[in-house]
Design a protein around this motif. Structure first.
Motif, short mmCIF file in Angstrom:
data_model
loop_
_atom_site.label_atom_id
_atom_site.label_comp_id
_atom_site.label_asym_id
_atom_site.label_seq_id
_atom_site.Cartn_x
_atom_site.Cartn_y
_atom_site.Cartn_z
N THR A 1 0.84 -1.20 0.00
CA THR A 1 0.00 0.00 0.00
C THR A 1 0.88 1.25 0.00
OG1 THR A 1 -0.10 -0.08 2.43
CG2 THR A 1 -1.90 -1.13 1.22
N PRO A 2 0.30 2.41 -0.37
CA PRO A 2 1.10 3.64 -0.32
C PRO A 2 1.49 3.99 1.12
CG PRO A 2 -0.94 3.95 -1.57
CD PRO A 2 -1.07 2.64 -0.85
N GLY A 3 2.64 4.62 1.28
CA GLY A 3 2.98 5.19 2.57
C GLY A 3 1.87 6.13 2.99
N MET B 1 -8.24 6.53 2.19
CA MET B 1 -8.55 7.46 3.27
C MET B 1 -7.32 7.80 4.11
SD MET B 1 -12.32 6.47 4.70
CE MET B 1 -11.85 4.89 5.36
N VAL B 2 -6.27 6.98 4.01
CA VAL B 2 -5.05 7.24 4.78
C VAL B 2 -3.87 7.54 3.85
CG1 VAL B 2 -5.80 5.86 6.74
CG2 VAL B 2 -4.51 4.76 4.92
N SER B 3 -4.16 7.74 2.57
CA SER B 3 -3.07 7.97 1.61
C SER B 3 -3.46 8.99 0.56
CB SER B 3 -2.65 6.64 0.96
OG SER B 3 -3.77 5.97 0.38
N GLN B 4 -4.19 8.59 -0.46
CA GLN B 4 -4.46 9.50 -1.58
C GLN B 4 -5.36 10.67 -1.20
OE1 GLN B 4 -5.49 7.61 -5.26
NE2 GLN B 4 -6.37 9.45 -6.15
N LYS B 5 -6.43 10.41 -0.45
CA LYS B 5 -7.35 11.50 -0.14
C LYS B 5 -6.72 12.58 0.74
CE LYS B 5 -11.69 9.09 -1.02
NZ LYS B 5 -12.95 8.56 -0.44
#
Length: 378
Positions: free
Chosen positions: A48-50, A330-334
Motif C-alpha cells: 500500500t502507499p505510505g 482514506m489514509v493515503s491518496q485523499k
C-alpha cells in the motif's frame, strides 16, 4: 528495487503483481510474479502507499514524557519520527497547538521547542519520514493571533486548523463531558471547575470570532490549506465553507459531517474512534459516518499505530460499502489530495516510492517493512 508476489493496492483495485522502483520513484506496476534473485518476495501480503497523517499531536508526549520533564528537542523528535514510520506513516503533518485552555500549560511551554526541533531535524536530514507543520489555532485564547502571526514569519506552515474548545459547543456540546475531561485532566475541585467554565466561556465570546476571521483571511491570502475543527451544526459548516476550509476535522455530529461532505469538504475522523468503536467525547462514531458514505480521511490523532488498523477495520466491516482500495485511500491518496501533495499517497508510475508491506491475519494487520523514497526505513 523490485517487489513481487504482492497484493498491490491501487486507487480503484487490488492486483496480484510486481512493482519496480527506480531512483526513489515508482517506475512500473505489472501483473504477475517474477523470480529474479534480487526481487523482494512480499509473500502475498499487501503493498500500500505510505500513509499521509494530517493531524497528530503524538510529538508532544515525547517532549514532556513526565510532568515537569523537558526532554531535549532533537532526541524527542527523532523518537516521534521513528514511531510514525513503524506505523507506516511516511508523510507527517505535525500538529502543534497555538493557545491552550490553560495559561502556562506544558503545551504552550513546548510550542517553540517543538517548532525548532521540527525545523532543525528536517534541515539536518535526521528524519525517516517527511515532516510538515500543521498549526492548530485555539481561537478562544487571548494570545493566539499574535503567536500565529509570529510563527508564520518564522517557519513555513503547510496546514492550519481553527478550533474552539470552550464549553457547551462543538466537541464539548455535552457539558458533563467537558467537566469529566478537564476536571480529571487538571485535578480541579467542583468550585475550581465552575470558575474554569466561566473563564473559558468569556474568553471564547471575546476572541473566537475575530481570531477565526483573521487567521482564515491570512491563510487564504497565502494559499495555506485550512481545516475546521469539531463542527457540530449546519451553521458551523456554512461558516467553515465560507472561509474556504477544505477539511472538516472531527465533526461531532452526523448532521455536520453530511453537510461538510455535501459541500466538498473532506470529512476527517480519528482512527482511534474506528478502532475503539466510538468517540471518547461521546460524539458521533466514525463507523456511522462510514455507513453513511461520508467518511473521507482518517487521522491517527494521538495513537500512530491506529491508522492502518482503522483502514482495514473499515474495509472489513459489513455495514458500509468501502472496499480495500477506498479504505486505504482514506489514509493515503485523499489526505494527500486535500493538501495538494500530488506526488505521493498513491501507487502510480512517477510517484514517490513511499510504500508499506503488510500482512493480514484474520482481522489483524501486521506491518512487515516500510520504504520512503525507495529506501527501507523499517
Amino acid at each position: 528495487m523490485i517487489l513481487t508476489n504482492a497484493n498491490i493496492v491501487l486507487s480503484n483495485e487490488v492486483i496480484k503483481g510486481t512493482l519496480t522502483v527506480q531512483k526513489g520513484l515508482i517506475e512500473s506496476i505489472d501483473h504477475g510474479h517474477v523470480t529474479l534473485p534480487s526481487a523482494i518476495d512480499c509473500q502475498g501480503g499487501y503493498l500500500t502507499p505510505g500513509m499521509i497523517e494530517l493531524h497528530t499531536d503524538n510529538m508532544e508526549k515525547h517532549f514532556t514524557p513526565r510532568p515537569g520533564v523537558a526532554w531535549p528537542g532533537i532526541s524527542a523528535f527523532k523518537v516521534h519520527d521513528a514511531q510514525m514510520v513503524t506505523a507506516g506513516i511516511t508523510t507527517v503533518f505535525d500538529a502543534i497547538s497555538i493557545g491552550d485552555v490553560v495559561q502556562g500549560s506544558e503545551r504552550l511551554k513546548n510550542l517553540t521547542r517543538m517548532v525548532d526541533a521540527l525545523s532543525e531535524t528536517r534541515a539536518r536530514k535526521l528524519t525517516r519520514a517527511d515532516h510538515l507543520l500543521h498549526l492548530r489555532c485555539e481561537v478562544s485564547h487571548a494570545d493566539t493571533l499574535d503567536m500565529f502571526n509570529a510563527l508564520l514569519e518564522r517557519t513555513p506552515v503547510q496546514l492550519v486548523s481553527v478550533m474552539d474548545h470552550s464549553p457547551g459547543q462543538r466537541q464539548f456540546a455535552k457539558i458533563e463531558k467537558y467537566r469529566e475531561y478537564y476536571q480529571g485532566k487538571y485535578k480541579l475541585s467542583d468550585t475550581e471547575m465552575d470558575d474554569f467554565i466561566q473563564r473559558q466561556t468569556a474568553s471564547s465570546q471575546r476572541f473566537s470570532h475575530l481570531f477565526r476571521k483573521e487567521i482564515c483571511r491570512t491563510c487564504n491570502e497565502q494559499s495555506i490549506p485550512l481545516a475546521s475543527h469539531d463542527d457540530a451544526t449546519q451553521a458551523h459548516v456554512d461558516e467553515s465553507h465560507q472561509y474556504n476550509m477544505v477539511i472538516a476535522e472531527f465533526p461531532t455530529t452526523q448532521e455536520a459531517a453530511k453537510a461538510a461532505h455535501h459541500k466538498g469538504m473532506k470529512v476527517m475522523m480519528g482512527a482511534p474512534n474506528v478502532v475503539r468503536g466510538g468517540s471518547h467525547s461521546g460524539n458521533i462514531a466514525a463507523h456511522q459516518l462510514a455507513s453513511d458514505g461520508v467518511l473521507d480521511i482518517l487521522s491517527s490523532d494521538y495513537y500512530p499505530a491506529s491508522l492502518l488498523d482503522a483502514a482495514f477495520h473499515v474495509a472489513l466491516r459489513n455495514d458500509n460499502t468501502y472496499d480495500i482500495p477506498e479504505a486505504i485511500s482514506m489514509v493515503s491518496q485523499k489526505p494527500a489530495d486535500a493538501v495538494g501533495l500530488m506526488d505521493r499517497g498513491r501507487i502510480q508510475a512517477g510517484c514517490k516510492a513511499d510504500l508499506v508491506w503488510s500482512s493480514l491475519t484474520n482481522d489483524h494487520v501486521h506491518i512487515e517493512h516500510v520504504w520512503k523514497d525507495g529506501n527501507r526505513v523499517f
